[in-house]
Design an enzyme around this catalytic site. Structure first.
Site, PDB file in Angstrom:
ATOM      1  N   GLY A  99      -7.753 -18.425  19.467  1.00 13.83           N
ATOM      2  CA  GLY A  99      -8.842 -17.490  19.683  1.00 13.83           C
ATOM      3  C   GLY A  99      -8.981 -16.526  18.517  1.00 13.83           C
ATOM      4  O   GLY A  99      -8.109 -16.433  17.642  1.00 13.83           O
ATOM      5  N   CYS A 100     -10.075 -15.789  18.510  1.00 10.52           N
ATOM      6  CA  CYS A 100     -10.370 -14.892  17.387  1.00 10.52           C
ATOM      7  C   CYS A 100      -9.428 -13.687  17.357  1.00 10.52           C
ATOM      8  O   CYS A 100      -8.834 -13.383  16.314  1.00 10.52           O
ATOM      9  CB  CYS A 100     -11.828 -14.460  17.418  1.00 10.52           C
ATOM     10  SG  CYS A 100     -12.422 -13.880  19.028  1.00 10.52           S
ATOM     11  N   PHE A 101      -9.278 -12.990  18.478  1.00  6.96           N
ATOM     12  CA  PHE A 101      -8.350 -11.855  18.512  1.00  6.96           C
ATOM     13  C   PHE A 101      -6.912 -12.290  18.198  1.00  6.96           C
ATOM     14  O   PHE A 101      -6.223 -11.628  17.413  1.00  6.96           O
ATOM     15  CB  PHE A 101      -8.394 -11.156  19.867  1.00  6.96           C
ATOM     16  CG  PHE A 101      -9.604 -10.295  20.107  1.00  6.96           C
ATOM     17  CD1 PHE A 101      -9.927  -9.259  19.241  1.00  6.96           C
ATOM     18  CD2 PHE A 101     -10.409 -10.510  21.209  1.00  6.96           C
ATOM     19  CE1 PHE A 101     -11.036  -8.450  19.467  1.00  6.96           C
ATOM     20  CE2 PHE A 101     -11.524  -9.715  21.449  1.00  6.96           C
ATOM     21  CZ  PHE A 101     -11.848  -8.683  20.579  1.00  6.96           C
TER      22      PHE A 101
END
EC number: 1.2.1.38
Length: 343
Positions: free
Chosen positions: A146-148
């Site tokens: 994921g991005c985070f």
């Protein structure tokens, strides 16, 4: 040439894949799949792609001629559609969260839906590209982070690996642009609600929290919990993650900077900023870079790490292509040499 398919072709992640893969010398985009737009020309949905004459297609398993298929779809679609393709022997790189969390109970608690089959979870390889390698013959399913988690784990990995932090002290304060929510409409991303506004959301129950904890625990060799608070900011792209962690050994800004610089010396997409400078989201816009700024508060022995990425590139499609490059033993930068868009 590697024949590539892209599923979820009408979403932001898929469109970034198309943009980036057009410059990849070893790839041809053979098929763009979207169940809701079958037979429609791509340029009708995305007028900025007038030069691409392809049409959306329906995904099929039988007679599928792709070497690799990227899934830029919601997790339920990935869970259903990917296993038959993997069984057929096609490499799949999944950008959803469907296969990231290995514990089914934890997945279901955070995602509020049934988890993938345990066998599929076991076979999926979670890959932050900077510390991953693949066996092309044995690896069939890659779970893109994921991005985070990407922004956070790249910043924390050296400190956790070197065992220089108090693992009970990790605080992550993260900001994201609106494109991270995808193209679906909601009140939260309505212009009148979002513009000139800043809001925290999903406090304590964001889907990326267990993902971060799971892989920090793997690095540390013990269970790790974090405090993670995401915020929505009124911009299109970008993630800025400010991470606070107590150091268990005495470090200065200079000595921690030296450690981080050495750790990422051979990783072209991680740029450790000079001492006294801290990155902004605009400085990585449209690129596959992760820029990290470092400061140590010597009074409290607290490290402050500022990590920025473009959520649609390094946080999604760019890292997926980086994983493709690793899978096929290409130079890791192939097709990803774009400089950030500035201003």
């Amino acid at each position: 040439m590697i024949k590539v398919g892209i599923v979820g072709g009408s979403g932001y992640g898929a469109i970034e894949l198309i943009r980036l893969l057009q410059t990849h010398p070893h790839v041809t985009i053979a098929h763009i799949y979207s169940h809701s737009k079958v037979d429609e020309p791509l340029k009708l949905t995305f007028p900025h792609l007038q030069h691409i004459m392809q049409h959306f297609e329906a995904l099929t398993v039988d007679n599928n001629d792709c070497d690799v298929i990227f899934f830029a779809t919601p997790a339920p679609v990935s869970k259903t559609c990917i296993p038959p393709l993997v069984e057929k022997g096609i490499h799949v790189i999944d950008l959803s969260g469907a296969f990231r969390i290995k514990n089914r109970e934890i997945y279901e608690a955070y995602y509020k839906e049934t988890a993938a089959a345990q066998d599929d979870l076991n076979h999926a390889i979670y890959s932050i590209s900077e510390w991953q390698s693949f066996d092309n013959n044995g690896t069939k399913l890659i779970s893109n982070p994921g991005c985070f988690p990407t922004a956070t784990l790249l910043a924390l990995h050296p400190l956790i690996s070197e065992k220089i932090v108090d693992l009970s002290s990790i605080i992550i304060d993260a900001k994201t642009g609106v494109s991270g929510a995808g193209r679906s409409l909601s009140q939260r991303v309505h212009f009148s609600e979002m513009n000139e506004n800043l809001s925290a959301y999903a406090i304590g129950n964001h889907k990326h929290k267990p993902e971060i904890e799971q892989y920090l625990s793997i690095i540390a060799g013990q269970d790790v919990s974090v405090i993670f608070t995401p915020h929505l900011v009124p911009m299109t792209r970008g993630i800025l993650s400010t991470i606070y962690v107590k150091l268990s050994s005495e470090y200065t800004t200079e000595s921690l900077h030296k450690l981080m610089t050495s750790y990422y010396a051979n990783q072209p997409f991680v740029r450790i900023r000079d001492i006294g400078t801290f990155p902004t989201t605009k400085e990585v816009l449209g690129s596959n870079y992760c820029d990290i700024g470092i400061y140590v508060d010597e009074t409290t022995q607290t490290a402050i790490l500022v990590s920025v990425i473009d959520n649609l590139v390094k946080g999604a499609s760019g890292q997926a292509i980086q994983n493709l490059n690793i899978l096929y033993d290409f130079e890791v930068t192939t097709g990803l040499n774009q400089s950030p868009v500035y201003p």
